[in-house]
Design a protein around this motif. Structure first.
Motif, PDB file in Angstrom:
ATOM      1  N   ASN A  82       0.852  -1.198   0.000  1.00 13.11           N
ATOM      2  CA  ASN A  82       0.000   0.000   0.000  1.00 13.11           C
ATOM      3  C   ASN A  82       0.885   1.246   0.000  1.00 13.11           C
ATOM      4  OD1 ASN A  82       0.846   0.402   2.675  1.00 13.11           O
ATOM      5  ND2 ASN A  82      -1.088  -0.245   3.578  1.00 13.11           N
ATOM      6  N   PRO A  83       0.308   2.458  -0.068  1.00 16.68           N
ATOM      7  CA  PRO A  83       1.131   3.678  -0.116  1.00 16.68           C
ATOM      8  C   PRO A  83       2.045   3.863   1.102  1.00 16.68           C
ATOM      9  CG  PRO A  83      -1.103   4.163  -0.835  1.00 16.68           C
ATOM     10  CD  PRO A  83      -1.113   2.768  -0.288  1.00 16.68           C
ATOM     11  N   LYS A  84       1.744   3.207   2.222  1.00 20.55           N
ATOM     12  CA  LYS A  84       2.589   3.304   3.420  1.00 20.55           C
ATOM     13  C   LYS A  84       3.751   2.305   3.371  1.00 20.55           C
ATOM     14  CE  LYS A  84      -1.289   4.734   6.286  1.00 20.55           C
ATOM     15  NZ  LYS A  84      -2.279   4.306   7.266  1.00 20.55           N
TER      16      LYS A  84
ATOM     17  N   GLY B 136      -8.956  -2.423  -6.205  1.00 19.25           N
ATOM     18  CA  GLY B 136      -8.078  -1.458  -6.862  1.00 19.25           C
ATOM     19  C   GLY B 136      -6.646  -1.936  -7.000  1.00 19.25           C
ATOM     20  N   LEU B 137      -6.482  -3.234  -7.222  1.00 22.09           N
ATOM     21  CA  LEU B 137      -5.145  -3.828  -7.333  1.00 22.09           C
ATOM     22  C   LEU B 137      -4.540  -3.597  -8.714  1.00 22.09           C
ATOM     23  CD1 LEU B 137      -6.228  -7.160  -5.682  1.00 22.09           C
ATOM     24  CD2 LEU B 137      -4.494  -5.648  -4.713  1.00 22.09           C
TER      25      LEU B 137
ATOM     26  N   THR C 188       0.264  -3.265  -6.265  1.00 25.46           N
ATOM     27  CA  THR C 188       0.046  -2.083  -5.422  1.00 25.46           C
ATOM     28  C   THR C 188      -1.448  -1.799  -5.368  1.00 25.46           C
ATOM     29  OG1 THR C 188       0.294  -0.598  -7.290  1.00 25.46           O
ATOM     30  CG2 THR C 188       2.262  -1.003  -5.974  1.00 25.46           C
ATOM     31  N   THR C 189      -1.841  -1.062  -4.327  1.00 24.50           N
ATOM     32  CA  THR C 189      -3.223  -0.612  -4.199  1.00 24.50           C
ATOM     33  C   THR C 189      -3.266   0.602  -3.289  1.00 24.50           C
ATOM     34  OG1 THR C 189      -5.484  -1.255  -3.648  1.00 24.50           O
ATOM     35  CG2 THR C 189      -3.748  -2.131  -2.234  1.00 24.50           C
TER      36      THR C 189
ATOM     37  N   ARG D 185      -4.022  -8.748   7.355  1.00 25.13           N
ATOM     38  CA  ARG D 185      -3.337  -7.612   7.977  1.00 25.13           C
ATOM     39  C   ARG D 185      -2.322  -6.982   7.022  1.00 25.13           C
ATOM     40  NH1 ARG D 185      -6.703  -8.814  11.141  1.00 25.13           N
ATOM     41  NH2 ARG D 185      -6.544  -9.212  13.375  1.00 25.13           N
ATOM     42  N   TRP D 186      -2.177  -5.655   7.159  1.00 19.31           N
ATOM     43  CA  TRP D 186      -1.076  -4.939   6.527  1.00 19.31           C
ATOM     44  C   TRP D 186       0.086  -4.977   7.504  1.00 19.31           C
ATOM     45  CZ3 TRP D 186      -1.400  -3.820   1.597  1.00 19.31           C
ATOM     46  CH2 TRP D 186      -2.635  -3.538   1.003  1.00 19.31           C
ATOM     47  N   LYS D 187       1.279  -5.295   7.029  1.00 21.50           N
ATOM     48  CA  LYS D 187       2.437  -5.411   7.923  1.00 21.50           C
ATOM     49  C   LYS D 187       3.620  -4.592   7.403  1.00 21.50           C
ATOM     50  CE  LYS D 187       1.263  -9.893   9.856  1.00 21.50           C
ATOM     51  NZ  LYS D 187       1.173  -9.483  11.244  1.00 21.50           N
ATOM     52  N   GLY D 188       4.216  -3.825   8.323  1.00 15.47           N
ATOM     53  CA  GLY D 188       5.430  -3.086   8.026  1.00 15.47           C
ATOM     54  C   GLY D 188       6.647  -3.982   8.197  1.00 15.47           C
TER      55      GLY D 188
END
Length: 196
Positions: free
Chosen positions: A78-80, A121-122, A152-153, A171-174
């Motif tokens: 993602n953008p992050k 939005g992939l 990306t999305t 989950r999104w993971k850093g």
């Protein structure tokens, strides 16, 4: 060379005898393939090799003995800069699934990621690699060939794990959480993050 994971251990399909030195190697026939898979699935060895002099023929011959299932998935950011993970069967994994008749590998990857996670939005950026692993379906061994894409999305909506696929969490993971998740993941997922 092809690296096929059996219960987290590599089964190397190779055309070079030198690669098999110091390890047990098996010939490319049904009895030997079954023996190699059994040895690795029971954790009796850390790795095994199947030798055949023609690398172009090796996968074709292997899949005559162990039927091939083609799948595709994504390493979604993602953008992050966070990566999308799913949790099922007590392990962190990446979204992926089987190719449906009539669809391209790219269409499969996009569809499966959306179905398993709810992310929309992939966009595919590029092809990453193909991984291989052995699994059992109705008591029979199968070879899963997974084509992975970097995606990306901008999606920041609700994450929904596909219940019928046994997905308990999405989950999104850093970076730090990715490293922690990979300790509780699969060998063929870990290689997607090597060198990062």
């Amino acid at each position: 060379m092809y690296k096929v994971f059996v219960n987290q251990s590599p089964l190397i399909l190779t055309d070079k005898v030198t690669e098999t030195e110091g390890s047990e190697y098996f010939l490319l026939n049904s009895k030997a393939i079954g023996s190699a898979i059994d040895v690795l699935s029971k954790k009796k060895q850390k790795s095994a090799y199947i030798y055949h002099p023609n690398l172009e023929e090796i996968l074709k011959k292997f899949t005559k003995e162990v039927p091939l299932v083609v799948a595709a998935g994504g390493v979604v950011t993602n953008p992050k800069g966070k990566v999308l993970f799913i949790y099922r069967n007590k392990r962190w994994d990446l979204p992926k699934g089987r190719l449906d008749k009539g669809e391209t590998i790219e269409q499969c990857a996009l569809r499966e990621v959306e179905e398993e996670t709810g992310v929309k939005g992939l966009l595919i950026e590029n092809f990453l690699m193909t991984t291989y692993h052995i699994f059992k379906l109705k008591g029979e061994y199968r070879l899963k060939e997974v084509h992975w894409f970097a995606m990306t999305t901008d999606y920041d909506g609700e994450l929904k794990g596909e219940k019928k696929e046994g997905i308990q969490k999405v989950r999104w993971k850093g970076p730090k959480k990715i490293q922690k998740a990979l300790k509780q993941s699969y060998a063929n997922i870990k290689i997607l993050f090597e060198g990062q």
